[in-house]
Design a protein around this motif. Structure first.
Motif, mmCIF file in Angstrom:
data_model
loop_
_atom_site.group_PDB
_atom_site.id
_atom_site.type_symbol
_atom_site.label_atom_id
_atom_site.label_comp_id
_atom_site.label_asym_id
_atom_site.label_seq_id
_atom_site.Cartn_x
_atom_site.Cartn_y
_atom_site.Cartn_z
ATOM 1 N N ILE A 25 56.407 7.213 -17.000
ATOM 2 C CA ILE A 25 56.129 7.662 -18.374
ATOM 3 C C ILE A 25 55.827 6.453 -19.260
ATOM 4 C CG2 ILE A 25 57.005 8.927 -20.369
ATOM 5 C CD1 ILE A 25 58.935 10.351 -18.498
ATOM 6 N N LYS A 26 56.651 5.406 -19.132
ATOM 7 C CA LYS A 26 56.408 4.190 -19.915
ATOM 8 C C LYS A 26 55.073 3.568 -19.554
ATOM 9 C CE LYS A 26 61.230 2.806 -20.740
ATOM 10 N NZ LYS A 26 62.226 1.734 -20.549
ATOM 11 N N VAL A 27 54.761 3.572 -18.250
ATOM 12 C CA VAL A 27 53.474 3.013 -17.807
ATOM 13 C C VAL A 27 52.321 3.771 -18.468
ATOM 14 C CG1 VAL A 27 51.947 2.691 -15.820
ATOM 15 C CG2 VAL A 27 54.388 2.179 -15.611
ATOM 16 N N ALA A 28 52.416 5.110 -18.509
ATOM 17 C CA ALA A 28 51.371 5.922 -19.132
ATOM 18 C C ALA A 28 51.235 5.605 -20.618
ATOM 19 C CB ALA A 28 51.664 7.404 -18.923
ATOM 20 N N ILE A 29 52.355 5.395 -21.302
ATOM 21 C CA ILE A 29 52.322 5.058 -22.735
ATOM 22 C C ILE A 29 51.601 3.733 -22.939
ATOM 23 C CG2 ILE A 29 53.730 4.407 -24.736
ATOM 24 C CD1 ILE A 29 55.872 6.364 -23.708
ATOM 25 N N TYR A 30 51.973 2.724 -22.165
ATOM 26 C CA TYR A 30 51.355 1.402 -22.305
ATOM 27 C C TYR A 30 49.854 1.447 -22.022
ATOM 28 C CZ TYR A 30 56.199 -0.303 -22.141
ATOM 29 O OH TYR A 30 57.528 -0.525 -22.383
ATOM 30 N N ASN A 48 50.448 11.674 -12.586
ATOM 31 C CA ASN A 48 50.687 12.524 -11.420
ATOM 32 C C ASN A 48 52.147 12.456 -10.992
ATOM 33 O OD1 ASN A 48 48.615 14.103 -9.748
ATOM 34 N ND2 ASN A 48 47.393 12.371 -10.461
ATOM 35 N N MET A 49 52.707 11.252 -10.993
ATOM 36 C CA MET A 49 54.104 11.086 -10.591
ATOM 37 C C MET A 49 55.049 11.736 -11.589
ATOM 38 S SD MET A 49 53.741 9.689 -7.719
ATOM 39 C CE MET A 49 55.480 9.468 -7.335
ATOM 40 N N VAL A 50 54.713 11.684 -12.871
ATOM 41 C CA VAL A 50 55.529 12.361 -13.887
ATOM 42 C C VAL A 50 55.567 13.859 -13.610
ATOM 43 C CG1 VAL A 50 55.704 12.972 -16.334
ATOM 44 C CG2 VAL A 50 55.150 10.625 -15.681
ATOM 45 N N MET A 51 54.427 14.439 -13.305
ATOM 46 C CA MET A 51 54.371 15.868 -13.022
ATOM 47 C C MET A 51 55.142 16.209 -11.757
ATOM 48 S SD MET A 51 53.551 18.969 -13.591
ATOM 49 C CE MET A 51 52.168 19.279 -14.722
ATOM 50 N N LYS A 109 60.803 10.445 -25.243
ATOM 51 C CA LYS A 109 61.999 10.549 -26.082
ATOM 52 C C LYS A 109 62.813 11.795 -25.724
ATOM 53 C CE LYS A 109 62.981 8.301 -29.211
ATOM 54 N NZ LYS A 109 63.875 7.125 -29.309
ATOM 55 N N LYS A 110 62.123 12.871 -25.415
ATOM 56 C CA LYS A 110 62.805 14.138 -25.138
ATOM 57 C C LYS A 110 63.446 14.163 -23.757
ATOM 58 C CE LYS A 110 62.178 19.143 -25.514
ATOM 59 N NZ LYS A 110 61.246 20.237 -25.889
ATOM 60 N N TYR A 111 62.788 13.507 -22.781
ATOM 61 C CA TYR A 111 63.267 13.628 -21.411
ATOM 62 C C TYR A 111 63.674 12.275 -20.804
ATOM 63 C CZ TYR A 111 60.903 18.130 -21.887
ATOM 64 O OH TYR A 111 60.508 19.372 -22.311
ATOM 65 N N LYS A 112 63.968 11.280 -21.644
ATOM 66 C CA LYS A 112 64.232 9.929 -21.131
ATOM 67 C C LYS A 112 65.501 9.851 -20.294
ATOM 68 C CE LYS A 112 66.440 8.336 -25.436
ATOM 69 N NZ LYS A 112 66.336 7.314 -26.521
#
Length: 384
Positions: free
Chosen positions: A265-270, A311-314, A377-380
């Motif tokens: 998730i962090k990677v996607a944000i960056y 994809n990995m997040v899903m 933030k919601k699912y950290k």
């Protein structure tokens, strides 16, 4: 890449080739079948619609069977419907073949994603998924330019003949190298679909549809951008597309590596944040040819690097529904493709220049950043 993953990459090569060759062959197809180029453009939409429809339905219908058998059946369907394009006597038949050829696209990548994860060494799962998508990047870098050239100079039907041959080779290597895994489905369809009735599932899909739409707003109009803003000769565009394709190859490898090493998730944000920055730079700096080439490469890197992390997040979110989740992601990517092209084209309708789609793309990617940060933030507290 192991020999077990090779058939998945080869399937990605075939799928990526058929998805993108039609864009370069539209004038040839339109002239041969006696339709306008805008009407011929519906062949692109028909394929995308097939992906959206086929991804969840085919996975839902077939997930109780062994994945090797499923993947072979998907590629048989893919090969047959691309071969139908060779025999097509008119536009309507070709339109139908494009829709049906799109049906196995998302389902193949959906099942392939889970198979790649199952076959991977611990801690290398994302890189295994990226290996499958290597075929897609090689298609953009090498196969699409070559097959488009052949289709343009001989006949556009030769292009679909080559795709059909790639499909046949994929079937052969799936049979030869793919291990006989047990069915990956452990729950009923009712239990499997329950995840997609949650806000969490649609939050991820919205990130893809809007955030990744920003990438397609740029990529859909890259040729006129390079010709009209960067002032490159039209004959040079095919070479510049190779630059974008090379960036995507690098980005695919980078995305898999980062998703294994860091929270995806962090990677996607960056990466989405970087996409916002570089699309803005495309808007302001594309008149400089050297900077334009550099930005084409960097945006290509970013465009492909975000795919594996999301994809990995899903997959990690959709417990017991991983295959369906991965298939839905492919459908969402095609929605992103359509939305990016649609919204990116709005400035052009008002007479603005061809660097404005990149600015629209930056806005869409920024919304993607906000959505992804809200998801984090919601699912950290959950394990990703």
């Amino acid at each position: 890449m192991t020999k077990q993953l090779f058939p998945l990459a080869l399937g990605g090569l075939a799928i990526g080739t058929t998805e993108f060759i039609i864009m370069g062959l539209l004038p040839d197809v339109a002239k041969d079948l006696g339709v306008t180029i805008p009407v011929a453009g519906h062949l692109i939409s028909a394929y995308a619609f097939g992906v959206v429809v086929g991804a969840p339905i085919l996975v839902a219908l077939s997930s109780k069977f062994p994945p090797k058998n499923i993947l072979i059946v998907y590629m048989i369907l893919f090969t047959l419907f691309n071969a139908l394009a060779i025999l097509t006597p008119d536009y309507n038949t070709l339109l139908m073949s494009r829709f049906f050829a799109g049906l196995p696209h998302g389902a193949f990548f959906g099942v392939g994603t889970i198979v790649a994860i199952k076959l991977a060494k611990k801690g290398k799962e994302a890189q295994a998924v990226a290996s499958m998508f290597t075929g897609l990047t090689v298609a953009i870098l090498v196969a699409v330019p070559i097959v488009t050239y052949i289709g343009h100079h001989l006949h556009w039907k030769y292009a679909f003949g080559i795709v059909s041959i790639l499909g046949a080779f994929t079937i052969f290597f799936l049979y030869l190298y793919m291990p006989k895994l047990k069915s990956l489905k452990t729950v009923t369809f009712k239990e499997e679909i329950e995840f997609f009735l949650t806000i969490k599932a649609w939050h991820i899909l919205t990130i893809v549809a809007i955030g990744f739409g920003g990438l397609f707003a740029w990529f859909s109009y890259i040729a006129p951008l390079l010709i009209n803003i960067s002032n490159f000769d039209p004959d040079k565009i095919s070479y510049l597309m190779v630059v974008a394709g090379a960036g995507m190859v690098v980005g695919n490898i980078l995305g898999g590596y980062l998703a294994d090493k860091r929270n995806p998730i962090k990677v996607a944000i960056y990466l989405l944040s970087l996409m916002v920055i570089f699309l803005i730079l495309v808007f302001f700096l594309s008149e400089n040819q050297i900077l334009s080439i550099a930005l084409t490469f960097i945006c290509g890197v970013l465009a492909m690097s975000i795919g594996t992390p999301i994809n990995m997040v899903m997959v990690k979110s959709a417990k017991n529904s991983e295959m369906l989740g991965a298939a839905f992601i492919q459908a969402a990517f095609n929605v992103a493709n359509s939305l990016g092209a649609l919204f990116g084209g709005f400035p052009l309708l008002f007479g603005l220049s061809y660097n404005y789609p990149a600015l629209v793309g930056a806005c869409m990617a920024f919304i993607g950043v906000i959505l992804t940060f809200a998801f984090y933030k919601k699912y950290k507290k959950e394990e990703f």
